[in-house]
Design a protein around this motif. Structure first.
Motif, PDB file in Angstrom:
ATOM      1  N   ALA A 134       0.825  -1.217   0.000  1.00  0.00           N
ATOM      2  CA  ALA A 134       0.000   0.000   0.000  1.00  0.00           C
ATOM      3  C   ALA A 134       0.859   1.268   0.000  1.00  0.00           C
ATOM      4  N   PRO A 135       1.904   1.368   0.857  1.00  0.00           N
ATOM      5  CA  PRO A 135       2.774   2.552   0.777  1.00  0.00           C
ATOM      6  C   PRO A 135       3.437   2.690  -0.584  1.00  0.00           C
ATOM      7  N   ALA A 136       3.803   1.555  -1.202  1.00  0.00           N
ATOM      8  CA  ALA A 136       4.432   1.606  -2.522  1.00  0.00           C
ATOM      9  C   ALA A 136       3.464   2.160  -3.563  1.00  0.00           C
ATOM     10  N   LEU A 137       2.210   1.732  -3.493  1.00  0.00           N
ATOM     11  CA  LEU A 137       1.195   2.244  -4.423  1.00  0.00           C
ATOM     12  C   LEU A 137       1.041   3.756  -4.274  1.00  0.00           C
ATOM     13  N   ARG A 138       1.036   4.228  -3.049  1.00  0.00           N
ATOM     14  CA  ARG A 138       0.898   5.675  -2.821  1.00  0.00           C
ATOM     15  C   ARG A 138       2.127   6.426  -3.335  1.00  0.00           C
ATOM     16  N   SER A 139       3.295   5.850  -3.162  1.00  0.00           N
ATOM     17  CA  SER A 139       4.516   6.486  -3.662  1.00  0.00           C
ATOM     18  C   SER A 139       4.499   6.568  -5.186  1.00  0.00           C
ATOM     19  N   VAL A 140       4.096   5.479  -5.826  1.00  0.00           N
ATOM     20  CA  VAL A 140       4.013   5.461  -7.285  1.00  0.00           C
ATOM     21  C   VAL A 140       2.987   6.480  -7.767  1.00  0.00           C
ATOM     22  N   MET A 141       1.862   6.570  -7.059  1.00  0.00           N
ATOM     23  CA  MET A 141       0.819   7.516  -7.429  1.00  0.00           C
ATOM     24  C   MET A 141       1.321   8.957  -7.338  1.00  0.00           C
ATOM     25  N   SER A 142       2.247   9.204  -6.408  1.00  0.00           N
ATOM     26  CA  SER A 142       2.765  10.567  -6.226  1.00  0.00           C
ATOM     27  C   SER A 142       3.937  10.874  -7.156  1.00  0.00           C
ATOM     28  N   GLY A 143       4.262   9.913  -8.027  1.00  0.00           N
ATOM     29  CA  GLY A 143       5.306  10.179  -9.009  1.00  0.00           C
ATOM     30  C   GLY A 143       6.652   9.552  -8.718  1.00  0.00           C
ATOM     31  N   GLN A 144       6.731   8.766  -7.644  1.00  0.00           N
ATOM     32  CA  GLN A 144       7.988   8.127  -7.290  1.00  0.00           C
ATOM     33  C   GLN A 144       8.102   6.753  -7.949  1.00  0.00           C
ATOM     34  N   SER A 145       9.317   6.256  -8.045  1.00  0.00           N
ATOM     35  CA  SER A 145       9.547   4.869  -8.424  1.00  0.00           C
ATOM     36  C   SER A 145       9.934   4.105  -7.166  1.00  0.00           C
ATOM     37  N   VAL A 146       9.473   2.873  -7.071  1.00  0.00           N
ATOM     38  CA  VAL A 146       9.645   2.125  -5.826  1.00  0.00           C
ATOM     39  C   VAL A 146      10.319   0.781  -6.103  1.00  0.00           C
ATOM     40  N   PHE A 147      11.505   0.624  -5.575  1.00  0.00           N
ATOM     41  CA  PHE A 147      12.211  -0.649  -5.655  1.00  0.00           C
ATOM     42  C   PHE A 147      12.663  -0.994  -4.245  1.00  0.00           C
ATOM     43  N   GLY A 148      12.289  -2.175  -3.768  1.00  0.00           N
ATOM     44  CA  GLY A 148      12.642  -2.570  -2.415  1.00  0.00           C
ATOM     45  C   GLY A 148      14.137  -2.485  -2.176  1.00  0.00           C
ATOM     46  N   SER A 149      14.523  -2.350  -0.918  1.00  0.00           N
ATOM     47  CA  SER A 149      15.935  -2.183  -0.582  1.00  0.00           C
ATOM     48  C   SER A 149      16.782  -3.335  -1.121  1.00  0.00           C
ATOM     49  N   GLU A 150      16.207  -4.540  -1.140  1.00  0.00           N
ATOM     50  CA  GLU A 150      16.926  -5.705  -1.671  1.00  0.00           C
ATOM     51  C   GLU A 150      17.233  -5.506  -3.151  1.00  0.00           C
ATOM     52  N   ILE A 151      16.314  -4.874  -3.861  1.00  0.00           N
ATOM     53  CA  ILE A 151      16.483  -4.654  -5.298  1.00  0.00           C
ATOM     54  C   ILE A 151      17.497  -3.542  -5.550  1.00  0.00           C
ATOM     55  N   VAL A 152      17.360  -2.422  -4.826  1.00  0.00           N
ATOM     56  CA  VAL A 152      18.242  -1.268  -5.041  1.00  0.00           C
ATOM     57  C   VAL A 152      19.706  -1.652  -4.868  1.00  0.00           C
ATOM     58  N   THR A 153      19.996  -2.467  -3.863  1.00  0.00           N
ATOM     59  CA  THR A 153      21.387  -2.836  -3.608  1.00  0.00           C
ATOM     60  C   THR A 153      21.949  -3.758  -4.682  1.00  0.00           C
ATOM     61  N   LYS A 154      21.070  -4.411  -5.457  1.00  0.00           N
ATOM     62  CA  LYS A 154      21.528  -5.317  -6.508  1.00  0.00           C
ATOM     63  C   LYS A 154      21.797  -4.600  -7.825  1.00  0.00           C
ATOM     64  N   ILE A 155      21.205  -3.416  -8.021  1.00  0.00           N
ATOM     65  CA  ILE A 155      21.249  -2.764  -9.331  1.00  0.00           C
ATOM     66  C   ILE A 155      22.672  -2.498  -9.824  1.00  0.00           C
ATOM     67  N   PRO A 156      23.560  -1.891  -9.015  1.00  0.00           N
ATOM     68  CA  PRO A 156      24.906  -1.611  -9.539  1.00  0.00           C
ATOM     69  C   PRO A 156      25.617  -2.862 -10.046  1.00  0.00           C
ATOM     70  N   LYS A 157      25.523  -3.942  -9.298  1.00  0.00           N
ATOM     71  CA  LYS A 157      26.171  -5.193  -9.700  1.00  0.00           C
ATOM     72  C   LYS A 157      25.557  -5.738 -10.982  1.00  0.00           C
ATOM     73  N   MET A 158      24.230  -5.656 -11.093  1.00  0.00           N
ATOM     74  CA  MET A 158      23.549  -6.196 -12.264  1.00  0.00           C
ATOM     75  C   MET A 158      23.904  -5.448 -13.541  1.00  0.00           C
ATOM     76  N   MET A 159      24.104  -4.145 -13.429  1.00  0.00           N
ATOM     77  CA  MET A 159      24.368  -3.344 -14.615  1.00  0.00           C
ATOM     78  C   MET A 159      25.788  -3.522 -15.139  1.00  0.00           C
ATOM     79  N   GLY A 160      26.653  -4.150 -14.329  1.00  0.00           N
ATOM     80  CA  GLY A 160      28.018  -4.388 -14.770  1.00  0.00           C
ATOM     81  C   GLY A 160      28.875  -3.136 -14.680  1.00  0.00           C
ATOM     82  N   LYS A 161      30.109  -3.244 -15.107  1.00  0.00           N
ATOM     83  CA  LYS A 161      31.045  -2.117 -15.059  1.00  0.00           C
ATOM     84  C   LYS A 161      30.625  -1.071 -16.087  1.00  0.00           C
ATOM     85  N   PRO A 162      30.376   0.166 -15.649  1.00  0.00           N
ATOM     86  CA  PRO A 162      29.888   1.178 -16.580  1.00  0.00           C
ATOM     87  C   PRO A 162      30.980   1.735 -17.484  1.00  0.00           C
TER      88      PRO A 162
END
Length: 208
Positions: free
Chosen positions: A110-138
Motif C-alpha cells: 500500500a505505501p508503494a502504491l501511494r509512492s508510485v501515485m505521487s510520481g515516485q519509483s519504488v524498488f525494495g531495498s533488496e532490489i536497489v542494492t543489486k542494481i549496480p552489480k547487475m548493470m556491470g562495469k559502466p
C-alpha cells in the motif's frame, strides 16, 4: 486511486484485493490472471496503477508491461513477484516499470502504491542494492556534453541510490520544488522518461 491486480494465483488476487480495499483511498477495479488479461483490462479501465505478477504462462507480466508501456508511456506499472531474479529486475527497469516488490513484503504494498501515485519509483531495498552489480562495469560518460550541472549530478547520484524527492531535498539542503525542477531539467537534457530510466542511465554510464 484506481488499481488493477493481475496474478495467475487466484488466492493471491483475492488476498491482495482484501488487503488493499481496506486501505483508505484505494479502489481495486478489476483483477486478472494472465498477461493477455492485463493488456485488455488496462485498455478497458485505464487504471491509475497496474499491480502485476511476472511469471504468468505464455504472456509474462514483463511482456504485458512492455506492450502496455509502448502504447501508454505514462502507465504506472508496479511488479509484485516472488522472484528477485536479476534478469527480471533489469528488464523491468528498462521497460519503464514504476516499481518491483517482493511478495513476501506485504506491508510495503500500500505505501508503494501511494509512492508510485505521487510520481515516485519504488524498488525494495533488496532490489536497489543489486542494481549496480547487475548493470556491470559502466562505460564512463562525460555528462558535460549534455549540459549537466554539478548540482544536477548530485541529484542524479541520489536518485540512483533510491532516494525520493523529500530525501534528496534534505540531503542537499534544497526545497522539494527545487529538486523537482532539477529532475525535470535532467530528464529533458538526457531525453529520459522518468527517474527509473535515470537510475538505469546512471549505473550504465556513471556508477562506480
Amino acid at each position: 486511486m484506481r488499481i488493477i491486480i493481475v496474478d495467475d494465483d487466484p488466492f493471491v488476487c483475492i488476498s491482495l484485493k482484501t488487503i488493499l480495499q481496506a486501505e483508505p483511498g484505494i479502489e481495486v477495479c478489476a483483477s486478472g490472471s494472465s498477461g493477455e488479461e492485463a493488456v485488455r483490462l488496462y485498455e478497458e479501465i485505464q487504471p491509475d496503477i497496474l499491480l502485476m505478477d511476472i511469471q504468468m504462462g505464455s504472456c509474462s507480466g514483463l511482456d504485458a508491461g512492455a506492450e502496455i508501456l509502448e502504447k501508454h508511456p505514462d502507465a504506472r506499472i508496479l511488479f509484485l513477484t516472488t522472484f528477485s531474479d536479476d534478469e527480471y529486475i533489469i528488464r523491468a527497469l528498462r521497460i519503464g516499470a514504476k516499481g518491483y516488490l517482493i511478495k513476501q513484503d506485504i506491508e510495503t504494498i500500500a505505501p508503494a502504491l501511494r509512492s508510485v501515485m505521487s510520481g515516485q519509483s519504488v524498488f525494495g531495498s533488496e532490489i536497489v542494492t543489486k542494481i549496480p552489480k547487475m548493470m556491470g562495469k559502466p562505460q564512463r560518460t562525460d555528462l558535460g556534453k549534455y549540459g549537466i550541472l554539478d548540482r544536477e549530478m548530485d541529484v542524479i547520484e541520489l536518485v540512483a541510490k533510491g532516494l525520493n524527492n523529500k530525501e534528496i531535498a534534505q540531503s542537499l539542503y534544497l526545497s522539494e520544488g527545487t529538486v523537482r525542477n532539477y529532475l525535470s531539467a535532467i530528464l529533458d537534457k538526457l531525453s529520459l522518461r522518468d527517474r527509473t530510466q535515470l537510475a538505469v542511465f546512471y549505473y550504465k554510464n556513471m556508477g562506480d
